[in-house]
Design a protein around this motif. Structure first.
Motif, PDB file in Angstrom:
ATOM      1  N   ASP A   1       0.842  -1.190   0.000  1.00 47.82           N
ATOM      2  CA  ASP A   1       0.000   0.000   0.000  1.00 47.82           C
ATOM      3  C   ASP A   1       0.877   1.239   0.000  1.00 47.82           C
ATOM      4  N   PHE A   2       0.563   2.189  -0.887  1.00 47.65           N
ATOM      5  CA  PHE A   2       1.144   3.525  -0.819  1.00 47.65           C
ATOM      6  C   PHE A   2       0.145   4.398  -0.075  1.00 47.65           C
ATOM      7  N   ASN A   3       0.597   5.036   0.998  1.00 46.58           N
ATOM      8  CA  ASN A   3      -0.326   5.695   1.925  1.00 46.58           C
ATOM      9  C   ASN A   3      -0.240   7.216   1.866  1.00 46.58           C
ATOM     10  N   GLY A   4      -1.407   7.846   1.988  1.00 48.39           N
ATOM     11  CA  GLY A   4      -1.481   9.268   2.242  1.00 48.39           C
ATOM     12  C   GLY A   4      -2.101   9.482   3.612  1.00 48.39           C
ATOM     13  N   HIS A   5      -1.775  10.585   4.239  1.00 45.66           N
ATOM     14  CA  HIS A   5      -2.296  10.866   5.579  1.00 45.66           C
ATOM     15  C   HIS A   5      -2.841  12.285   5.636  1.00 45.66           C
ATOM     16  N   LEU A   6      -3.854  12.465   6.463  1.00 47.32           N
ATOM     17  CA  LEU A   6      -4.467  13.777   6.670  1.00 47.32           C
ATOM     18  C   LEU A   6      -4.542  14.039   8.164  1.00 47.32           C
ATOM     19  N   TRP A   7      -4.040  15.189   8.564  1.00 50.25           N
ATOM     20  CA  TRP A   7      -4.151  15.646   9.948  1.00 50.25           C
ATOM     21  C   TRP A   7      -5.107  16.828   9.972  1.00 50.25           C
ATOM     22  N   VAL A   8      -6.225  16.652  10.655  1.00 49.94           N
ATOM     23  CA  VAL A   8      -7.256  17.687  10.727  1.00 49.94           C
ATOM     24  C   VAL A   8      -6.968  18.577  11.934  1.00 49.94           C
ATOM     25  N   ARG A   9      -6.888  19.874  11.702  1.00 46.93           N
ATOM     26  CA  ARG A   9      -6.565  20.815  12.768  1.00 46.93           C
ATOM     27  C   ARG A   9      -7.284  22.141  12.517  1.00 46.93           C
ATOM     28  N   PRO A  10      -7.671  22.836  13.587  1.00 49.28           N
ATOM     29  CA  PRO A  10      -8.422  24.087  13.424  1.00 49.28           C
ATOM     30  C   PRO A  10      -7.662  25.159  12.630  1.00 49.28           C
ATOM     31  N   GLU A  11      -6.328  25.152  12.728  1.00 47.60           N
ATOM     32  CA  GLU A  11      -5.535  26.176  12.048  1.00 47.60           C
ATOM     33  C   GLU A  11      -5.317  25.870  10.575  1.00 47.60           C
ATOM     34  N   GLY A  12      -5.854  24.761  10.084  1.00 55.10           N
ATOM     35  CA  GLY A  12      -5.665  24.363   8.694  1.00 55.10           C
ATOM     36  C   GLY A  12      -5.148  22.952   8.598  1.00 55.10           C
ATOM     37  N   ASN A  13      -5.811  22.105   7.829  1.00 52.65           N
ATOM     38  CA  ASN A  13      -5.460  20.693   7.734  1.00 52.65           C
ATOM     39  C   ASN A  13      -4.150  20.491   6.991  1.00 52.65           C
ATOM     40  N   VAL A  14      -3.483  19.360   7.314  1.00 54.43           N
ATOM     41  CA  VAL A  14      -2.195  19.026   6.720  1.00 54.43           C
ATOM     42  C   VAL A  14      -2.304  17.682   6.008  1.00 54.43           C
ATOM     43  N   LEU A  15      -1.979  17.676   4.712  1.00 55.77           N
ATOM     44  CA  LEU A  15      -1.856  16.438   3.950  1.00 55.77           C
ATOM     45  C   LEU A  15      -0.392  16.029   3.925  1.00 55.77           C
ATOM     46  N   VAL A  16      -0.136  14.726   4.048  1.00 57.78           N
ATOM     47  CA  VAL A  16       1.230  14.215   3.998  1.00 57.78           C
ATOM     48  C   VAL A  16       1.324  13.183   2.879  1.00 57.78           C
ATOM     49  N   ASP A  17       2.225  13.439   1.924  1.00 60.31           N
ATOM     50  CA  ASP A  17       2.496  12.517   0.809  1.00 60.31           C
ATOM     51  C   ASP A  17       1.207  11.999   0.170  1.00 60.31           C
ATOM     52  N   PRO A  18       0.338  12.897  -0.297  1.00 56.92           N
ATOM     53  CA  PRO A  18      -0.994  12.445  -0.741  1.00 56.92           C
ATOM     54  C   PRO A  18      -0.943  11.593  -2.011  1.00 56.92           C
ATOM     55  N   VAL A  19      -1.593  10.434  -1.954  1.00 57.43           N
ATOM     56  CA  VAL A  19      -1.810   9.593  -3.134  1.00 57.43           C
ATOM     57  C   VAL A  19      -3.203   9.906  -3.673  1.00 57.43           C
ATOM     58  N   ALA A  20      -3.564   9.282  -4.796  1.00 59.89           N
ATOM     59  CA  ALA A  20      -4.856   9.547  -5.427  1.00 59.89           C
ATOM     60  C   ALA A  20      -5.993   9.136  -4.497  1.00 59.89           C
ATOM     61  N   MET A  21      -7.093   9.887  -4.553  1.00 59.23           N
ATOM     62  CA  MET A  21      -8.284   9.606  -3.754  1.00 59.23           C
ATOM     63  C   MET A  21      -9.436   9.190  -4.654  1.00 59.23           C
ATOM     64  N   ILE A  22     -10.255   8.292  -4.158  1.00 62.02           N
ATOM     65  CA  ILE A  22     -11.501   7.978  -4.843  1.00 62.02           C
ATOM     66  C   ILE A  22     -12.489   9.108  -4.560  1.00 62.02           C
ATOM     67  N   PRO A  23     -13.563   9.231  -5.356  1.00 65.04           N
ATOM     68  CA  PRO A  23     -14.496  10.360  -5.197  1.00 65.04           C
ATOM     69  C   PRO A  23     -15.060  10.518  -3.792  1.00 65.04           C
ATOM     70  N   SER A  24     -15.389   9.416  -3.136  1.00 65.51           N
ATOM     71  CA  SER A  24     -15.959   9.546  -1.791  1.00 65.51           C
ATOM     72  C   SER A  24     -14.937  10.113  -0.803  1.00 65.51           C
ATOM     73  N   ASP A  25     -13.662   9.774  -0.989  1.00 66.73           N
ATOM     74  CA  ASP A  25     -12.625  10.332  -0.126  1.00 66.73           C
ATOM     75  C   ASP A  25     -12.446  11.825  -0.397  1.00 66.73           C
ATOM     76  N   LEU A  26     -12.541  12.218  -1.678  1.00 68.05           N
ATOM     77  CA  LEU A  26     -12.438  13.645  -2.008  1.00 68.05           C
ATOM     78  C   LEU A  26     -13.569  14.430  -1.358  1.00 68.05           C
ATOM     79  N   GLU A  27     -14.760  13.859  -1.394  1.00 71.04           N
ATOM     80  CA  GLU A  27     -15.906  14.520  -0.762  1.00 71.04           C
ATOM     81  C   GLU A  27     -15.701  14.616   0.756  1.00 71.04           C
ATOM     82  N   GLN A  28     -15.144  13.547   1.343  1.00 66.30           N
ATOM     83  CA  GLN A  28     -14.872  13.556   2.784  1.00 66.30           C
ATOM     84  C   GLN A  28     -13.826  14.613   3.130  1.00 66.30           C
ATOM     85  N   LEU A  29     -12.809  14.740   2.274  1.00 60.69           N
ATOM     86  CA  LEU A  29     -11.778  15.756   2.497  1.00 60.69           C
ATOM     87  C   LEU A  29     -12.390  17.153   2.522  1.00 60.69           C
ATOM     88  N   GLU A  30     -13.302  17.429   1.590  1.00 63.55           N
ATOM     89  CA  GLU A  30     -13.938  18.744   1.557  1.00 63.55           C
ATOM     90  C   GLU A  30     -14.776  18.974   2.814  1.00 63.55           C
TER      91      GLU A  30
END
Length: 547
Positions: A22-51
């Motif tokens: 697995d090639f992994n991407g990570h998301l850290w949700v924070r009030p000051e602005g979220n941080v993506l780490v080494d993002p790989v491709a997302m499926i549509p439902s993940d993109l919607e969740q990110l928004e």
């Protein structure tokens, strides 16, 4: 995306057929602005969740090979790209900000540079509060539940890359996330240590003989000393160097991976307990330093003595003697010639450039061409001045020798100094402080502040100084009766050039500030890179050469 470990941390993956990982991407949700780490491709439902989670403000890339879908997410979310400075010029995507080793790239997230990785600026990320490390390429989560290092053929220097991973063991973490493979939860540090120990006979020297471990609390006092100490020891062979993170509270035994093999130890600001020393069964020489002094309990000292371990400390404060003495000389020259006052004045006025006397007519003792001194006080050259020094130690003797070299007539009083101290300083020995102050044109009390030197120069000594005398303070103000000194300076009876004060920081409304007869600096005479290096050298030279 799925949550992993914490409510604010998310993981999503893309399976790579070639590597069967697995090639992994990570998301850290924070009030000051979220941080993506080494993002790989997302499926549509993940993109919607990110928004729904607020998009992303930052995209952190741990190495150049993990640029992955960074350009897509940058365009979609407006996030800014963060990468180590050594990788900033090697990416196709624009980089908004680069960072350095040990930098807190956003609050709560620290970057650790792993040299000799797949790209020059490869990093691991560390969340101290979460006890969590995320490694990009160099550490791989495979097979499931275990850790391995990136394939040797992907690295230019596999042994050095493996050695570099050891710095992660100095961190207080339990969980290890990876860019490739499966995360190891709760036992991440243990699995990483196992991985390195398995390679020990080839790449990892787990017989660490020389260890330097440094806490940020030490770096706060001596920011250049630890690295210079490391350079000195590296001239003799391999050195394990560990700089722990902010707020680290773990004792030495939980930071050093192989304490039983340590023979030489420099512990700088890190907590040491008796059990730590018992674990260091091979220890032969050591120093334990806080910011200003040693940091060992008596129980620990007794154990080291019984074990025959040589413990080194500074025999004196000579490491900053040259730095402070030179600063004292500079203050003296500035006080005699009013250099800081004139510098400040010409920033807002042309008046200092006007040398004509009142009325434009020359008068004896009045202002004349290129004369900027204040003749009410000691002024002009140091040569020929009667310089009177209290002390003949590391700082005072150097200062006296400088003044003597420039032609001053120097006398010093120090009831504890031996006769050679005065000879080396070029100073006449004065046996009585009362006589020392009587004819001073420059008066420089330069002893450290101790119980015996507090208020050593008393009010009646200050009162006895001749009118116009320049007083120079660079060690501690409280060796003098500061109230008496203040009274005479504010009455324009004395001039003052000082780096140390009775109240620090000096309040902005203090009447001493801005006076024409006062030169003031903010207690920084002793701290230079040279003093930091001397601090390290005077400790390191006590150790036996590494065998």
């Amino acid at each position: 995306m799925k949550k992993i470990l914490f409510d604010d941390l998310y993981l999503w993956s893309v399976f790579n057929e070639t590597r069967q990982l697995d090639f992994n991407g990570h998301l850290w949700v924070r009030p000051e602005g979220n941080v993506l780490v080494d993002p790989v491709a997302m499926i549509p439902s993940d993109l919607e969740q990110l928004e729904q989670l607020g998009g992303a403000a930052w995209i952190v890339l741990t190495n150049t090979d993990h640029e992955r879908q960074a350009a897509f997410f940058r365009q979609r979310t407006g996030a800014k790209i963060l990468v180590h400075a050594l990788d900033a010029g090697s990416l196709a995507v624009p980089v908004e900000r680069s960072f350095a080793d040990g930098e807190e790239i956003v609050p709560g997230l620290v970057a650790l540079h792993l040299r000799h990785g797949k790209s020059p600026g490869e990093v691991a990320l560390y969340w101290p509060q979460k006890k969590l490390v995320l490694s990009g390429d160099l550490v791989v989560g495979a097979p499931v539940g275990r850790i391995s290092l990136l394939m040797d053929e992907k690295l230019q220097d596999p042994p050095r890359a493996a050695l570099e991973v050891r710095k992660l063991l100095a961190l207080d973490f339990a969980h290890l996330l990876v860019g490739d493979g499966h995360a190891v939860l709760h036992q991440g540090r243990e699995r990483l240590l196992e991985c390195l120990e398995e390679r020990g006979d080839i790449y990892i020297n787990n017989e660490v003989s020389s260890l330097i471990v440094v806490h940020p609390d030490f770096d706060r006092i001596w920011p250049f000393a630890a690295d210079h100490f490391r350079q000195l020891w590296q001239q003799q062979g391999e050195v394990e160097f560990i700089r722990v993170g902010d707020g680290e509270q773990r004792p030495l035994r939980e930071i050093a991976a192989w304490p039983g093999s340590i023979r030489r130890l420099a512990c700088l600001g890190v907590r040491v307990e008796l059990e730590c020393l018992r674990a260091c069964a091979s220890l032969r020489e050591a120093t334990f330093q806080g910011g200003y002094s040693g940091n060992l309990s008596q129980e620990c000292r007794d154990h080291l003595q019984q074990a025959g371990v040589r413990v080194y400390n500074h025999p004196s404060e000579g490491f900053w003697g040259q730095t402070v003495a030179e600063y004292g000389l500079a203050l003296t020259l500035c006080g005699l010639r009013r250099i800081p006052q004139l510098h400040h004045q010409i920033l807002s006025s042309l008046e200092p450039w006007h040398y004509d006397p009142p009325g434009g007519q020359g008068r004896p003792g009045a202002r004349g061409q290129q004369f900027g001194d204040d003749s009410r006080f000691a002024s002009g050259t140091l040569a020929g001045k009667r310089v009177r020094v209290v002390g003949a130690g590391n700082i005072a003797s150097r200062y006296a020798s400088f003044a003597h070299f420039l032609g001053a007539e120097v006398a010093a009083w120090d009831p504890f100094a031996s006769e050679p101290c005065f000879h080396r300083a070029g100073a006449r020995r004065e046996w009585h402080l009362e006589r020392l102050v009587q004819d001073a044109e420059v008066f420089a009390p330069m002893v450290p502040l101790t119980d015996s030197t507090r208020d050593l120069v008393k009010a009646h000594h200050i009162e006895a100084l001749p009118k116009g005398c320049l007083v120079v303070l660079v060690t501690r103000a409280r060796i003098c009766d500061t109230q008496a000194l203040r009274r005479r300076v504010l009455a324009d009876e004395l001039s003052l050039a000082a780096d140390v004060w009775d109240v620090e920081p000096l309040p902005l409304d203090d009447p001493l500030l801005g006076r024409p007869n006062v030169v003031h600096t903010p207690h920084n005479a002793g701290r230079t890179t040279d003093a930091n290096c001397a601090w390290a050298e005077k400790l390191a030279e006590q150790f036996l050469p590494a065998s």
